[in-house]
Scaffold this motif. Sequence first.
Motif, PDB file in Angstrom:
ATOM      1  N   TYR A  37       0.755  -1.315   0.067  1.00 19.22           N
ATOM      2  CA  TYR A  37       0.098  -0.165  -0.077  1.00 19.22           C
ATOM      3  C   TYR A  37       0.862   1.228   0.082  1.00 19.22           C
ATOM      4  O   TYR A  37       0.641   2.201  -0.719  1.00 19.22           O
ATOM      5  N   LEU A  38       1.673   1.318   0.865  1.00 16.89           N
ATOM      6  CA  LEU A  38       2.518   2.509   0.964  1.00 16.89           C
ATOM      7  C   LEU A  38       3.564   2.545  -0.290  1.00 16.89           C
ATOM      8  O   LEU A  38       3.759   3.818  -0.609  1.00 16.89           O
ATOM      9  N   GLU A  39       4.041   1.531  -0.975  1.00 17.70           N
ATOM     10  CA  GLU A  39       4.619   1.644  -2.186  1.00 17.70           C
ATOM     11  C   GLU A  39       3.879   2.320  -3.400  1.00 17.70           C
ATOM     12  O   GLU A  39       4.273   2.744  -4.017  1.00 17.70           O
ATOM     13  N   ARG A  40       2.536   1.792  -3.463  1.00 19.57           N
ATOM     14  CA  ARG A  40       1.631   2.055  -4.611  1.00 19.57           C
ATOM     15  C   ARG A  40       1.150   3.618  -4.218  1.00 19.57           C
ATOM     16  O   ARG A  40       0.853   4.353  -5.131  1.00 19.57           O
ATOM     17  N   ASN A  41       1.085   4.087  -3.186  1.00 23.94           N
ATOM     18  CA  ASN A  41       0.881   5.527  -2.623  1.00 23.94           C
ATOM     19  C   ASN A  41       1.911   6.307  -1.823  1.00 23.94           C
ATOM     20  O   ASN A  41       1.460   6.805  -0.811  1.00 23.94           O
ATOM     21  N   PRO A  42       2.910   6.411  -2.374  1.00 21.93           N
ATOM     22  CA  PRO A  42       4.007   7.059  -1.876  1.00 21.93           C
ATOM     23  C   PRO A  42       3.640   8.382  -1.169  1.00 21.93           C
ATOM     24  O   PRO A  42       2.988   9.352  -2.055  1.00 21.93           O
ATOM     25  N   GLY A  43       3.980   8.704  -0.057  1.00 20.03           N
ATOM     26  CA  GLY A  43       3.840  10.270   0.527  1.00 20.03           C
ATOM     27  C   GLY A  43       2.516  10.549   0.854  1.00 20.03           C
ATOM     28  O   GLY A  43       2.106  11.914   1.025  1.00 20.03           O
ATOM     29  N   MET A  44       1.549   9.695   0.954  1.00 16.69           N
ATOM     30  CA  MET A  44      -0.072   9.954   0.865  1.00 16.69           C
ATOM     31  C   MET A  44      -0.523   9.339   2.186  1.00 16.69           C
ATOM     32  O   MET A  44      -1.731   9.698   2.490  1.00 16.69           O
ATOM     33  N   SER A  45       0.274   8.873   3.272  1.00 21.20           N
ATOM     34  CA  SER A  45      -0.176   8.492   4.604  1.00 21.20           C
ATOM     35  C   SER A  45       0.745   8.797   5.255  1.00 21.20           C
ATOM     36  O   SER A  45       1.781   9.153   5.185  1.00 21.20           O
TER      37      SER A  45
ATOM     38  N   HIS B 280      -5.135   6.214  -3.825  1.00 17.52           N
ATOM     39  CA  HIS B 280      -6.041   6.374  -5.157  1.00 17.52           C
ATOM     40  C   HIS B 280      -5.983   5.347  -6.170  1.00 17.52           C
ATOM     41  O   HIS B 280      -5.043   4.570  -6.260  1.00 17.52           O
ATOM     42  N   ASP B 281      -7.009   5.300  -6.916  1.00 17.18           N
ATOM     43  CA  ASP B 281      -6.966   4.417  -8.016  1.00 17.18           C
ATOM     44  C   ASP B 281      -6.856   5.173  -9.426  1.00 17.18           C
ATOM     45  O   ASP B 281      -6.944   4.618 -10.303  1.00 17.18           O
TER      46      ASP B 281
END
Length: 156
Positions: A48-56, A75-76
């Motif tokens: 999840y963190l790799e797919r959405n870097p800097g968003m959590s 996001h998708d």
Amino acid sequence: MSSIDNSLEAAVIQPMRLEDHADFIDMMARTPGVVLRTADGFAATERYLERNPGMSFVARLDGEPGIVGCAMSGHDGRRGYLQHVMVDPQHRHLGLGKSLVEHCLAALLEAGIEKVHLDTLADNHQAHRFWEHLGWSNRNAEIVRFSRVLVADDNA
């Protein structure tokens, strides 16, 4: 003033890292209204963190171990999603949850995402009040969520 009274001022909000996973799991386990699932494991969080870097994001109090808040987002490509927005019960009602959400929304907007969704458990009325207070709309009269577990794990 106690550190609890000053927690928003003393809080450091930073991007969530994989190294935060143990603190994240600990926080989930002690936060009412949050359900710990198999999908919250280390490997799934890493994906999840790799797919959405800097968003959590996580919140820490200066000089104290662990985290006192968390908000995950991703996001998708067209819609954003918030997950696991939580604040330690001792540090609620000080603006920390709102600040974590604002960090996520800013990251999503920067990625071109203009609409964001989130889910809460049906009986988590405290969460419902929080989201309504922040201006979110409850759309359960028009949207029904269906899920299907693809593995032999009812807690996936």
